[in-house]
Design an enzyme around this catalytic site. Structure first.
Site, mmCIF file in Angstrom:
data_model
loop_
_atom_site.group_PDB
_atom_site.id
_atom_site.type_symbol
_atom_site.label_atom_id
_atom_site.label_comp_id
_atom_site.label_asym_id
_atom_site.label_seq_id
_atom_site.Cartn_x
_atom_site.Cartn_y
_atom_site.Cartn_z
ATOM 1 C CE1 TYR A 135 -3.693 2.518 0.619
ATOM 2 C CE2 TYR A 135 -2.406 3.266 2.501
ATOM 3 C CZ TYR A 135 -3.462 3.442 1.620
ATOM 4 O OH TYR A 135 -4.278 4.534 1.751
ATOM 5 C CG ASP A 230 5.715 3.714 0.844
ATOM 6 O OD1 ASP A 230 5.995 4.377 1.872
ATOM 7 O OD2 ASP A 230 4.551 3.507 0.468
ATOM 8 C CE LYS A 258 1.089 4.702 8.406
ATOM 9 N NZ LYS A 258 1.112 3.951 7.172
HETATM 10 C C1 LIG Z 1 0.450 4.513 5.820
HETATM 11 C C2 LIG Z 1 1.181 4.289 4.578
HETATM 12 C C3 LIG Z 1 1.045 5.151 3.469
HETATM 13 C C4 LIG Z 1 0.038 6.265 3.429
HETATM 14 O O1 LIG Z 1 0.286 7.250 4.376
HETATM 15 P P1 LIG Z 1 -0.910 8.236 4.797
HETATM 16 O O2 LIG Z 1 -0.257 9.177 5.753
HETATM 17 O O3 LIG Z 1 -1.965 7.372 5.396
HETATM 18 O O4 LIG Z 1 -1.369 8.912 3.562
HETATM 19 C C5 LIG Z 1 1.857 4.935 2.377
HETATM 20 N N1 LIG Z 1 2.758 3.936 2.350
HETATM 21 C C6 LIG Z 1 2.911 3.094 3.392
HETATM 22 C C7 LIG Z 1 3.945 2.027 3.320
HETATM 23 C C8 LIG Z 1 2.128 3.241 4.529
HETATM 24 O O5 LIG Z 1 2.263 2.362 5.540
#
Ligand SMILES: *Cc1c(COP(=O)(O)O)cnc(C)c1O
Length: 420
Positions: A135, A230, A258
């Site tokens: 994701y 990511d 995060k």
């Molecule tokens: C949480 C997450 C996102 C999205 O971040 P948001 O702040 O919710 O938009 C993208 N990539 C990874 C790996 C994530 O865990």
């Protein structure tokens, strides 16, 4: 929840919070401190959701609270550059050296979609490679075979995403280097970027196989494609320098979110200076944000990062994580149930399946009904565990060994109950 559902779709502002996958209605929360969170009925839960990852120090760490309070006295938004942003940029570069230059944004979604635009702009290519079950936020091009809420709700993708937006997105199985090599042999010259969660966390936790990340580095370099890590979830989480430090791989671009905001909304992307200089206003690739670099959020992030040393809280979190992992496995063995526990430091997911979970297909083979039953038992016993098989549970520096043992015991009771 009924009142919420009349005004907010599903009663929530982010789908997984709705408890659709586990049934029942979610607790509505009023306050939190340390490792605990309290709902409107006064029930206190040990929190292993931790806002889905940001709170590695637990709720309301004194250093974060102090930083927000002192910034609040100075103003909440400036609409111009501040020294705090420079400081956070420098701190990120120091902790994650591949991020030679950085742009701050407001969420992980913004970080990944902007990194992809930059990669496409810089290479003049369109094709994007991602992995099933990873994701990367909810932007159009990345909503193909996505994890997290998309997997939780068993959605194929999303209506509203034009065919054309995902036509240039190629989806491959995670941990399958042969599939990547084969794809690059066919279309490698057209690939702008390959984006990957270096430790997947959004199909539940799935660590990379030995050699997988190094193979991605080699293939993208050979074909002139941009390698994007990511690290929105893994950054400052699996190690202070992120997964790229742990596995000694240098990506071209990195996305953060995060933990970087200390509980407030901050994201960032960055990497090779020659790429980052192509962003407006230095270059042609456009990206902007009214509240990007918000002084309150940046102050909170800096304070949180300031608490991290090369070894702590990581060594402590590893000890707690190992205890949780072994405890869960022992309970499953005692109850004669197949269980896989995937863990990387303080990120953990249990799957009720006998085969190792290495990609989305093997994660989806887990017994989701038993997950739902065990989740209910944990919640009833006062443990807030992510309400989906396809999310990671998190540990924080405020958790104790006794609390972990309590989670393990409740897990055992949940197994007992699920056996009827
Ligand atoms: C949480 C997450 C996102 C999205 O971040 P948001 O702040 O919710 O938009 C993208 N990539 C990874 C790996 C994530 O865990």
């Amino acid at each position: 929840m009924e009142r919420a559902r009349r005004v907010l779709p599903g009663g929530v502002n982010s789908p997984v919070r709705s408890f659709r996958a586990v049934g029942g209605t979610p607790p509505f929360f009023v306050r939190a401190r340390g490792p605990f969170i309290v709902d409107v009925d006064g029930n206190r839960y040990l929190d292993l959701v931790l806002a889905y990852g940001p709170l590695i120090l637990g709720h309301l760490h004194p250093a974060v609270v102090a930083a927000i309070s002192s910034q609040l006295a100075l103003g909440e938004a400036m609409g111009g550059p501040t020294e705090l942003e420079v400081e956070l940029g420098e701190r990120i570069r120091q902790l994650v050296p591949s991020m030679e230059m950085v742009r701050l944004v407001n969420s992980g979604t913004e970080a990944t979609m902007s990194a992809i635009r930059l990669a496409r702009g810089a290479t003049g290519r369109d094709l994007l490679v991602k992995f099933a079950g990873c994701y990367h936020g909810h932007s159009d091009a990345l909503l193909a075979a996505a994890g997290s809420g998309v997997a939780t709700l068993a959605l194929p993708g999303s209506p509203g995403v034009p065919e054309a937006s995902v036509a240039d997105t190629m989806v491959l199985p995670y941990n399958d280097l042969d599939a990547v090599a084969e794809a690059f042999a066919r279309v490698g010259e057209r690939v702008a970027a390959l984006i990957v969660e270096p430790v997947a966390g959004n199909m539940g936790v799935v660590p990379p196989r030995a050699g997988f990340l190094a193979g991605l580095r080699e293939l993208t370099s050979r074909y002139g494609a941009i390698l994007i890590f990511d690290e929105v979830m893994t950054g400052f989480r699996v190690a202070r320098g992120g997964a790229q430090d742990l596995f000694a791989i240098r990506p071209d671009l990195t996305c953060l979110g995060k933990v970087i905001g200390g509980g407030l909304p901050v994201g960032a992307f960055g990497g090779r200076a020659d790429l980052m200089r192509q962003l407006a206003p230095e270059g042609q690739v456009y990206q902007a944000g009214t509240l990007s670099g918000s002084p309150l959020a940046v102050a909170a992030g800096l304070a949180a990062l300031g608490q991290l040393t090369p070894t702590e809280p990581y060594a402590q979190l590893e000890r707690l994580g190992q205890r949780l992992e072994l405890g869960l496995l022992e309970q499953a063995r005692d109850h004669g149930l197949p269980l896989q526990v995937n863990r990387m430091g303080s990120m953990l997911t249990f799957f009720f399946t006998s085969a190792p979970v290495v990609d989305y297909a093997s994660a989806a083979a887990s017994d989701l009904n038993r997950f739902r039953q065990v989740h209910g038992a944990l919640l009833k016993g006062g443990v807030f565990w992510p309400p989906s098989q396809f999310e990671a549970a998190f540990l924080c520096a405020a958790h104790t060994q006794a609390q972990i043992d309590q989670v393990v015991a409740l897990f055992g009771e949940g197994l007992e109950r699920s056996l009827g």
